[in-house]
Write an enzyme that holds these catalytic residues in place. Structure first.
Site, PDB file in Angstrom:
ATOM      1  N   ASP A   1       0.806  -1.190  -0.006  1.00 46.45           N
ATOM      2  CA  ASP A   1       0.024   0.074  -0.032  1.00 46.45           C
ATOM      3  C   ASP A   1       0.916   1.164  -0.013  1.00 46.45           C
ATOM      4  O   ASP A   1       1.607   1.317   0.976  1.00 46.45           O
ATOM      5  CB  ASP A   1      -0.897   0.145   1.374  1.00 46.45           C
ATOM      6  CG  ASP A   1      -1.917   1.128   1.403  1.00 46.45           C
ATOM      7  OD1 ASP A   1      -1.716   2.012   0.845  1.00 46.45           O
ATOM      8  OD2 ASP A   1      -2.827   0.825   2.275  1.00 46.45           O
TER       9      ASP A   1
ATOM     10  N   TYR B   1       1.062   0.612  14.919  1.00 43.13           N
ATOM     11  CA  TYR B   1      -0.050   0.596  13.787  1.00 43.13           C
ATOM     12  C   TYR B   1       0.229   1.287  12.684  1.00 43.13           C
ATOM     13  O   TYR B   1       0.659   2.596  12.801  1.00 43.13           O
ATOM     14  CB  TYR B   1      -1.248   0.891  14.403  1.00 43.13           C
ATOM     15  CG  TYR B   1      -2.350   0.712  13.118  1.00 43.13           C
ATOM     16  CD1 TYR B   1      -2.493  -0.810  12.615  1.00 43.13           C
ATOM     17  CD2 TYR B   1      -3.119   1.857  12.727  1.00 43.13           C
ATOM     18  CE1 TYR B   1      -3.237  -0.808  11.631  1.00 43.13           C
ATOM     19  CE2 TYR B   1      -3.860   1.391  11.691  1.00 43.13           C
ATOM     20  CZ  TYR B   1      -4.252   0.227  10.991  1.00 43.13           C
ATOM     21  OH  TYR B   1      -4.830  -0.240   9.956  1.00 43.13           O
TER      22      TYR B   1
ATOM     23  N   LYS C   1      -2.680  -2.310   7.836  1.00 43.08           N
ATOM     24  CA  LYS C   1      -3.211  -3.553   7.825  1.00 43.08           C
ATOM     25  C   LYS C   1      -2.125  -4.519   7.338  1.00 43.08           C
ATOM     26  O   LYS C   1      -1.159  -4.291   6.294  1.00 43.08           O
ATOM     27  CB  LYS C   1      -4.562  -3.925   7.178  1.00 43.08           C
ATOM     28  CG  LYS C   1      -5.794  -3.293   7.304  1.00 43.08           C
ATOM     29  CD  LYS C   1      -6.222  -3.227   9.016  1.00 43.08           C
ATOM     30  CE  LYS C   1      -7.166  -2.437   9.072  1.00 43.08           C
ATOM     31  NZ  LYS C   1      -7.011  -0.864   8.637  1.00 43.08           N
TER      32      LYS C   1
HETATM   33  P1  13P Z   1      -4.912   0.362   4.818  1.00 47.92           P
HETATM   34  O1  13P Z   1      -3.894  -0.853   5.543  1.00 47.92           O
HETATM   35  O2  13P Z   1      -5.406  -0.471   3.576  1.00 47.92           O
HETATM   36  O3  13P Z   1      -4.112   1.596   4.464  1.00 47.92           O
HETATM   37  O4  13P Z   1      -6.157   0.592   5.827  1.00 47.92           O
HETATM   38  C1  13P Z   1      -5.995   1.468   6.844  1.00 47.92           C
HETATM   39  C2  13P Z   1      -7.184   1.691   7.729  1.00 47.92           C
HETATM   40  O5  13P Z   1      -7.093   1.849   8.788  1.00 47.92           O
HETATM   41  C3  13P Z   1      -8.491   1.983   6.988  1.00 47.92           C
HETATM   42  O6  13P Z   1      -9.502   2.296   8.108  1.00 47.92           O
HETATM   43 MG    MG Z   2      -4.239  -1.441   2.045  1.00 42.66          MG
HETATM   44 MG    MG Z   3      -4.015   2.590   2.949  1.00 42.26          MG
END
Ligand code: 13P
Ligand code: MG
Ligand code: MG
Length: 363
Positions: A11, A230, A233
C-alpha cells in the site's frame, strides 16, 4: 522447466482516504515492472485490491532472490514518489524502511513465492486481500484442502486422497519465525485448534503429501511487528496451484463464499466478513469491509495467460449481497463485544490510555 512465481504487495498511497491507488501511481509501478520483462522477468501482471498494489512476477531466479525483490522495491519506491507528488493519503505507507537490504521480508510489503517444476498445464490463482489480517485465509484454505464437505476431490480423486500438509506460523513470535507442520486428515483437530485463532496463527504454506509438491503459499508479514506500532493492515497475498494433484479451482469458491468474520476494516480494529470482490475494486466506504480477490492464470514456460477474475461471475453478486447484510448486521452493534477487536489486538492506543486514566477512579 523450473519457474518461480513471486507475488509482492504494498500500500503506497491512495486517493481520498484508504480507497485505491491513483492511475499515475499504478502506471509508474507498471512501467518499472514492464522494463524488466525479457531480461530479469519472464512475465508480469500488476493489479490492485483496495489501496494495495499487487505484482505477480514469473522468473527463474528462485524464491527470495535479491534482484527480484529489488525490482519490486524500486517499483514501490518510484510509485511512492508519484503518490507524494499527488498528495495521496498514506504515500509510502507500507515501505517501513528507507534502504533496501537484499530482501523485502521485514521491510513492509507482503511477499508470497513458490518455485515449481512447471506441469504441462499449470493453472494457479493469486489471492489478494485488503483491510484484514494474515490469518484471513485460514478458514477458506482449510476447507478447500482438508474438508470433504467442501472439497469433494478429497473423496473422489486418488491424487488428493492422502491429504495435505499444513505449515502454520505463530504470529505472536516476534523475535524469529516459528512454524509447526501438521498433516491432514490425521491431525485435523490440531490444525483446527490453531487456525480458529486467525489473529494468532496463519497458514504459511500447504503441501501435497503424496507428491511433496507445494500447493499454496501465503504471506505472513505483520507490519506492526516491524514498525512497533500500527501502520496499516497486514492483509495477505497467496499463490495457490489448482487442478490434478490439487483441489480444482471451483472447489475454492464455496469456502470463500462463506465470508468468515476476520479482523481488519476501519482502523484495523474490528471484525467484519471477508467479502470476495473483483480485482481492482476500491476499498468500501462501508467501514472498509475486508475484501479478497482471486485471479486465475495459466502458465507455460513462465509466460502467463489470463487472468480470469474468479469472483466475477453472476453467483458472486448474490454472495456479495449476503455478505453486505452480514456486515451491516455486525456494524449495528458498533463498538460492542465482538464487533470491535479484543484489547490485545487493537491497532490504536485510545482505549488502553482511557482505561489507564479510569483506573484512578476505581475504589
Ligand atoms: P490500509 O491498511 O488499507 O491502509 O487501511 C488502513 C485503515 O485503517 C482503514 O481504516
Ligand atoms: Mg491497504
Ligand atoms: Mg492505506
Amino acid at each position: 522447466m523450473r519457474i518461480t512465481l513471486s507475488v509482492l504487495k504494498a500500500d503506497i498511497g491512495s486517493v481520498g482516504g484508504h480507497t485505491l491507488p491513483s492511475a499515475a501511481v499504478l502506471a509508474k509501478v507498471k512501467e518499472v515492472v514492464e522494463e524488466a520483462k525479457g531480461s530479469l522477468l519472464l512475465d508480469a501482471y500488476v493489479f490492485h485490491i483496495g489501496d494495495d498494489i499487487v505484482l505477480l512476477l514469473s522468473h527463474t531466479r528462485g524464491v527470495a532472490h535479491p534482484a527480484i525483490h529489488e525490482l519490486a522495491w524500486r517499483a514501490f519506491r518510484e510509485g511512492t514518489e508519484v503518490a507524494k507528488r499527488e498528495g495521496l493519503y498514506g504515500a509510502g505507507q507500507d515501505l517501513l524502511k528507507d534502504a533496501f537490504t537484499g530482501n523485502l521480508h521485514g521491510l513492509g510489503p507482503q511477499v508470497a513465492e513458490m518455485e515449481v517444476e512447471e506441469r504441462p498445464s499449470e493453472p494457479f490463482m493469486v489471492l489478494a486481500a485488503d483491510k484484514t489480517e494474515p490469518g484471513a485465509f485460514n478458514l477458506p484454505l482449510y476447507l478447500a484442502f482438508a474438508d470433504p464437505m467442501y472439497s469433494s476431490g478429497l473423496l473422489l480423486s486418488p491424487e488428493l486422497r492422502p491429504g495435505f500438509r499444513f505449515r502454520i506460523m505463530d504470529l505472536a513470535q516476534t523475535e524469529r519465525d516459528s512454524y509447526i507442520e501438521l498433516d491432514a486428515p490425521e491431525r485435523l483437530y490440531d490444525i483446527a485448534a490453531l487456525l480458529r485463532d486467525s489473529h494468532r496463527f496463519a497458514i504459511a504454506s500447504i503441501w501435497s503429501r503424496k507428491y511433496g509438491e507445494v500447493a499454496a503459499v501465503v504471506s505472513t508479514t505483520r507490519l506492526r511487528n516491524i514498525a512497533g506500532r500500527y501502520v496499516g493492515k497486514d492483509d495477505p497475498v497467496a499463490l495457490v496451484r489448482t487442478q490434478k494433484i490439487f483441489p480444482a479451482t471451483e472447489e475454492f469458491g464455496p469456502p470463500f463464499a462463506l465470508a468468515p468474520f476476520v479482523a481488519g476494516d476501519t482502523r484495523g480494529s474490528h471484525h467484519l466478513p471477508l467479502m470476495p470482490v473483483k480485482a481492482n475494486t476500491p476499498a468500501s466506504t462501508f467501514f472498509c469491509v475486508p475484501m479478497v480477490c482471486a485471479l486465475g492464470f495459466s502458465l507455460k514456460e513462465g509466460r502467463l495467460t489470463g487472468p480470469v477474475d474468479l469472483f466475477a461471475d453472476p453467483v458472486w453478486d448474490a454472495v456479495r449481497a449476503k455478505v453486505v447484510e452480514k456486515a451491516q448486521e455486525m456494524r449495528r452493534q458498533g463498538f460492542y463485544g465482538p464487533a470491535m477487536l479484543p484489547m490485545e489486538e487493537l491497532e490504536y492506543t485510545g482505549i488502553a490510555e482511557r482505561l489507564k486514566e479510569l483506573e484512578q477512579e476505581f475504589s
